[in-house]
Design an enzyme around this catalytic site. Structure first.
Site, PDB file in Angstrom:
ATOM      1  N   CYS A 124       0.925  -1.092   0.072  1.00 55.52           N
ATOM      2  CA  CYS A 124      -0.650   0.005  -0.472  1.00 55.52           C
ATOM      3  C   CYS A 124       0.970   0.771   0.043  1.00 55.52           C
ATOM      4  O   CYS A 124       2.137   1.422  -0.051  1.00 55.52           O
ATOM      5  CB  CYS A 124      -1.018   0.029   1.285  1.00 55.52           C
ATOM      6  SG  CYS A 124      -2.309  -1.388   1.309  1.00 55.52           S
ATOM      7  N   GLY A 125       0.063   2.307  -0.641  1.00 54.35           N
ATOM      8  CA  GLY A 125       0.845   3.174   0.123  1.00 54.35           C
ATOM      9  C   GLY A 125       0.263   4.410   1.047  1.00 54.35           C
ATOM     10  O   GLY A 125      -1.183   4.677   1.250  1.00 54.35           O
TER      11      GLY A 125
END
Length: 553
Positions: free
Chosen positions: A2-3
């Site tokens: 994820c970011g």
């Protein structure tokens, strides 16, 4: 994968909306499946959370950031491989959030997070105590950059990836020596996370291994234990990946593959835990390097007298007239090693993905790569980031049969196994021989401890940012804390032996393990750094004398 983007803002100089939008866009490339944000306020402080998501765990859609009606918020970028009881159908972020919500103290949050094993970054807001926690795992396998408040930019930022240098932040890699806690304006460290200590016991004149075909009695159980620990680590990292978006029967797992012992061992072990109907993609990168071509045609310009060298540099070779070959060292060993895998694992389809990078294409990508790897910006950083960037992109060619024509292919795999860590844990670098000559076994132990201690601050954050920019996730079986702990506890002479020849003494225990499982060719292959094996280092004539710590322009 994820970011994560998080900000605390207060006062007359909020973070510019344009900067936040650019950072959100950069983080979105890490998690193309879903993006969401949530905000909350505490007194005069505005807290904003943004997460982009690459779904690789669980069977149902779970929105991030995780939040509840009490105001608790979790941004999670990681994989829980051990420490929480999670079924293949459950989402590890949801289960971790549920455990965190049960904690009412700082110590409880610390202990809950300290019990898990896997690569991770998190930002967790505990509403009841108005505390915000954030950290990277103890080995730093996921990226998190922070901007500490300054007079010019009095806001706090945490982001998985940057957009390169910017006037509104001064980013640094978050250290891995603790869980950080913000009591809205007061930054302090909770409890330090400890990295394993190397076993300092020394045996006088330990017995030598004569060859890889005969495992000495004192090493037999250690070889078996290494295979078992590494096999379990690989299993945990490949067993629950969701089906490929390309459909059934497509590759879900790829290996960053040079044909060396590390990547080959991971590929071999993955074969036992990946659905037999699916291929495993072996990503092999080769660069068109004008400096190498010039040296091949005209000889080493760097060895000429200064006058002749300057003349050559003013009149460079027109290498466009030369037939460009991508037969770099890693390509040749990779082609040899995939055949060994095919012999040992005939029921598996091995896609050897030839990723050829023309010089012009690598130069066009430099600005993008330099922005992603920031704040790392040395010649060495770029040399290592280049092959990782194109490998993670996964656009190349494969052959249906060894003698067949190459056909275009793009890997659908979103999980990339990386052999990083074996050299640090098992003494794979050539400088260990020099250390032994100067300081004996105790010098080797000190060097191994130094290598282990600096794993979190060297390459992993940079590599995570590079690989994740294509919506892919790197997983490092050698850096499972259980593998790290096992190898740290072993006496040094059981892991390596600098008294032996190259191709035997370095990473000796891994070589014996590879030979035991049948990887004959891989077990005796000498180490070669990725930037030299792929020819990504020092591409232009005249760059041969630039040291790795030289800052790029």
């Amino acid at each position: 994968m994820c970011g994560i983007l998080f900000a605390i803002q207060n006062g007359p100089q909020p973070v510019r909306a344009e900067l936040l939008q650019q950072l959100q866009a950069a983080n979105t490339s890490r998690g193309p499946d879903a993006q969401d944000s949530v905000g909350t306020s505490v007194d005069n402080y505005q807290l904003s959370f943004f997460v982009s998501e690459l779904r690789l765990r669980g069977n149902i859609h779970v929105s991030q950031p995780h939040r509840d009606q009490e105001g608790n918020i979790l941004c999670w970028n990681g994989e829980v491989f051990e420490g929480l009881s999670i079924t293949l159908e459950e989402n590890d972020g949801s289960e971790l959030f549920a455990s965190l919500r049960e904690q009412s103290t700082i110590e409880g949050v610390r202990d809950c997070l300290g019990s898990i094993e896997g690569p991770y970054v998190f930002v967790y807001y505990q509403r009841a105590l108005q505390r915000l926690y954030f950290a990277r795992d103890p080995l730093g396998r996921r990226s998190l950059l922070i901007h500490r408040p300054t007079t010019a930019s009095p806001n706090f930022l945490a982001t998985s990836v940057s957009i390169g240098p910017h006037v509104d932040y001064d980013l640094e890699e978050l250290l891995t020596d603790g869980i950080c806690c913000i009591d809205i304006g007061q930054l302090s460290k909770a409890q330090n996370a400890r990295i394993h200590e190397i076993n300092r016991a020394i045996t006088d004149d330990p017995p030598k291994v004569h060859d890889l075909d005969h495992i000495e009695n004192h090493l037999s159980s250690a070889v078996d234990d290494l295979i078992a620990h590494l096999d379990r680590s690989v299993m945990l990292r490949v067993q629950n990946i969701p089906p490929s978006i390309e459909g059934a029967g497509q590759a879900r797992v790829a290996v960053l593959f040079s044909g060396g012992i590390d990547s080959t061992m991971l590929a071999f072990l993955a074969n036992s835990h990946v659905d037999p109907s699916e291929p495993i993609d072996l990503l092999n990168v080769a660069f068109e390097n004008p400096r190498k071509i010039t040296v091949k045609v005209e000889g080493n310009v760097g060895g000429l007298p200064n006058r002749e060298k300057k003349l050559k540099l003013r009149n460079p070779l027109d290498y466009s007239t030369v037939n460009v070959s991508y037969d770099v060292p890693d390509r040749l060993t990779g082609l040899q090693e995939v055949e060994e895998l095919r012999r040992l694992c005939p029921g598996r389809k091995w896609n050897f993905v030839e990723i050829n990078v023309p010089f012009e294409e690598s130069q066009c990508a430099r600005q993008t790569i330099e922005a992603i790897m920031y704040p790392r910006r040395t010649v060495m950083d770029l040399s290592l980031a280049l092959p990782l960037y194109f490998a993670a992109r996964g656009i190349g060619q494969i052959r249906s049969q060894p003698e067949a024509k190459l056909e275009p292919y793009t890997t659908p795999a979103r999980v990339l196994l990386n052999g990083l860590g074996s050299d640090e844990l098992l003494g794979g670098y050539g400088r260990f021989r020099t250390t032994y000559k100067n300081a004996g076994w105790i010098g080797i132990i000190d060097e191994l401890q130094l290598e282990l201690n600096r794993i979190p601050t060297r390459n992993l954050g940079r590599d995570d940012r590079i690989i994740s920019s294509h919506g892919k996730e790197a997983r490092h079986p050698f850096l499972s804390l259980s593998v790290v702990g096992f190898l740290a506890r072993l006496p040094v002479h059981m892991k390596m032996d600098p008294r032996l020849d190259a191709g035997l003494g370095e990473k000796m225990l891994l070589r014996l393990a590879a030979r035991r499982v049948g990887l004959i060719e891989a077990s005796s292959r000498k180490k070669r750094a990725m930037q030299f094996g792929s020819h990504s280092a020092r591409m232009m004539p005249g760059e041969g004398d630039r040291k790795g710590d030289f800052l790029i322009d």
